[in-house]
Design a protein around this motif. Structure first.
Motif, PDB file in Angstrom:
ATOM      1  N   TYR A  99       0.849  -1.191   0.000  1.00  0.00           N
ATOM      2  CA  TYR A  99       0.000   0.000   0.000  1.00  0.00           C
ATOM      3  C   TYR A  99       0.888   1.245   0.000  1.00  0.00           C
ATOM      4  O   TYR A  99       0.632   2.211  -0.738  1.00  0.00           O
ATOM      5  N   HIS A 100       1.917   1.228   0.837  1.00  0.00           N
ATOM      6  CA  HIS A 100       2.847   2.357   0.900  1.00  0.00           C
ATOM      7  C   HIS A 100       3.487   2.610  -0.462  1.00  0.00           C
ATOM      8  O   HIS A 100       3.589   3.755  -0.923  1.00  0.00           O
ATOM      9  N   ILE A 101       3.890   1.554  -1.131  1.00  0.00           N
ATOM     10  CA  ILE A 101       4.529   1.669  -2.451  1.00  0.00           C
ATOM     11  C   ILE A 101       3.556   2.244  -3.481  1.00  0.00           C
ATOM     12  O   ILE A 101       3.913   3.116  -4.278  1.00  0.00           O
ATOM     13  N   ASN A 102       2.316   1.768  -3.457  1.00  0.00           N
ATOM     14  CA  ASN A 102       1.330   2.149  -4.485  1.00  0.00           C
ATOM     15  C   ASN A 102       0.782   3.561  -4.309  1.00  0.00           C
ATOM     16  O   ASN A 102       0.491   4.238  -5.294  1.00  0.00           O
ATOM     17  N   TYR A 103       0.658   4.007  -3.050  1.00  0.00           N
ATOM     18  CA  TYR A 103      -0.033   5.275  -2.807  1.00  0.00           C
ATOM     19  C   TYR A 103       0.882   6.419  -2.383  1.00  0.00           C
ATOM     20  O   TYR A 103       0.432   7.553  -2.242  1.00  0.00           O
ATOM     21  N   PHE A 104       2.150   6.134  -2.168  1.00  0.00           N
ATOM     22  CA  PHE A 104       3.089   7.199  -1.784  1.00  0.00           C
ATOM     23  C   PHE A 104       4.342   7.092  -2.647  1.00  0.00           C
ATOM     24  O   PHE A 104       5.458   6.948  -2.157  1.00  0.00           O
ATOM     25  N   LYS A 105       4.119   7.163  -3.944  1.00  0.00           N
ATOM     26  CA  LYS A 105       5.194   6.910  -4.912  1.00  0.00           C
ATOM     27  C   LYS A 105       6.367   7.875  -4.770  1.00  0.00           C
ATOM     28  O   LYS A 105       7.490   7.546  -5.137  1.00  0.00           O
ATOM     29  N   ASN A 106       6.122   9.070  -4.259  1.00  0.00           N
ATOM     30  CA  ASN A 106       7.178  10.073  -4.139  1.00  0.00           C
ATOM     31  C   ASN A 106       7.916  10.024  -2.807  1.00  0.00           C
ATOM     32  O   ASN A 106       8.848  10.803  -2.585  1.00  0.00           O
ATOM     33  N   ASP A 107       7.496   9.139  -1.933  1.00  0.00           N
ATOM     34  CA  ASP A 107       8.173   9.015  -0.641  1.00  0.00           C
ATOM     35  C   ASP A 107       9.529   8.331  -0.846  1.00  0.00           C
ATOM     36  O   ASP A 107       9.602   7.255  -1.436  1.00  0.00           O
ATOM     37  N   PRO A 108      10.611   8.942  -0.370  1.00  0.00           N
ATOM     38  CA  PRO A 108      11.942   8.338  -0.522  1.00  0.00           C
ATOM     39  C   PRO A 108      12.062   6.937   0.074  1.00  0.00           C
ATOM     40  O   PRO A 108      12.950   6.170  -0.307  1.00  0.00           O
ATOM     41  N   ASN A 109      11.162   6.597   1.006  1.00  0.00           N
ATOM     42  CA  ASN A 109      11.234   5.291   1.661  1.00  0.00           C
ATOM     43  C   ASN A 109      10.572   4.169   0.866  1.00  0.00           C
ATOM     44  O   ASN A 109      10.531   3.023   1.333  1.00  0.00           O
ATOM     45  N   VAL A 110      10.070   4.472  -0.331  1.00  0.00           N
ATOM     46  CA  VAL A 110       9.438   3.428  -1.147  1.00  0.00           C
ATOM     47  C   VAL A 110      10.436   2.319  -1.469  1.00  0.00           C
ATOM     48  O   VAL A 110      10.092   1.131  -1.431  1.00  0.00           O
ATOM     49  N   GLU A 111      11.662   2.680  -1.789  1.00  0.00           N
ATOM     50  CA  GLU A 111      12.652   1.649  -2.110  1.00  0.00           C
ATOM     51  C   GLU A 111      12.900   0.731  -0.917  1.00  0.00           C
ATOM     52  O   GLU A 111      13.147  -0.470  -1.082  1.00  0.00           O
ATOM     53  N   ASN A 112      12.821   1.279   0.293  1.00  0.00           N
ATOM     54  CA  ASN A 112      12.968   0.455   1.487  1.00  0.00           C
ATOM     55  C   ASN A 112      11.816  -0.541   1.598  1.00  0.00           C
ATOM     56  O   ASN A 112      12.015  -1.702   1.977  1.00  0.00           O
TER      57      ASN A 112
END
Length: 249
Positions: free
Chosen positions: A148-161
């Protein structure tokens, strides 16, 4: 914003709070930091810096139960939604980081997500929820939260984590090596400058090896050695390649 944030480091009150912390006067520092946190004109990064110092004060005080009671009282009395959301986040931080009350922290994070979908800490709420779910062995739920974090917060630097964490859960805990390969491959394709890149490359090679895809595994081990000739996984790569050479004979 960067100039503003940099300037905030030299805010006299913030410096005074840091001096109190250095002297072990955490209660005095907390009073200052609490007031600074409520300044309406400060940026998100400034607020994050203050909250991190507040958490450090709580740890310094050591009386986490009393701290939690004080925060709960402030949360219940606060009428402003921004203040309430910040107090709730501090309660989550104390429960998860200081008291290891993961059940309580999880409930509060869900409350935060439901009540403050546009809150300052909403991205962190999802990653913290995923971490807690993982710690408590709820692997499938953790994966869903990170997705969910990956799909809805694409600009968050922590997506790669979040991508890397899903790959690791698939590899180490669920043992679904094909799915792990999928997530490692996404990280390697989309985040070539990621600090996780080297480990992801090696771990994908391990997954290929687990499902007998030796050609792909060999390619990843060789690529690791090519990109990181002195990397910390160098000897393991050489050992795995040597093992596969013996198997080929």
């Amino acid at each position: 914003p960067e100039t503003k944030d940099f300037g905030f480091i030299f805010n006299p009150e913030f410096v005074k709070a840091l001096i109190h912390m250095t002297a072990g006067e955490y209660q005095k520092a907390l009073i200052i930091l609490d007031s600074l946190k409520e300044i309406p004109t400060i940026s998100i990064t400034e607020k994050i810096r203050i909250i991190s110092k507040i958490s450090a004060c709580y740890k310094g005080l050591g009386n986490f139960e009393n701290t939690l009671r004080n925060l709960t009282e402030k949360y219940n009395k606060a009428e402003d939604s921004i203040k309430k959301s910040n107090y709730l986040w501090e309660m989550i931080t104390v429960k998860a980081n200081c008291l290891e009350d993961y059940s309580g922290a999880e409930k509060d994070i869900i409350k935060y997500i439901q009540n403050y979908p546009n809150g300052t800490w909403i991205e962190s709420a999802y990653t913290k929820l995923g971490e807690i779910q993982y710690i408590t062995g709820k692997y499938i739920k953790a994966i869903g939260t990170f997705q969910y974090h990956i799909n809805y917060f694409k600009n968050d630097p922590n997506v790669e984590n979040s991508i890397y964490t899903i790959a690791n859960i698939m590899r180490s805990d669920i043992k679904d090596f094909k799915m792990a390969i999928k997530w490692y491959s996404r990280l390697l394709k989309e985040y070539k400058s990621s600090s996780y890149f080297a480990n992801a490359l090696f771990e994908r090679a391990e997954c290929y090896e687990k499902i007998n895809m030796y050609s792909e595994s060999r390619n990843d081990y060789k690529k690791y050695l090519e990109l990181y000739p002195e990397g910390h996984l160098k000897n393991l790569c050489l050992s795995r390649l040597s093992k596969m050479e013996i198997m080929d004979k």
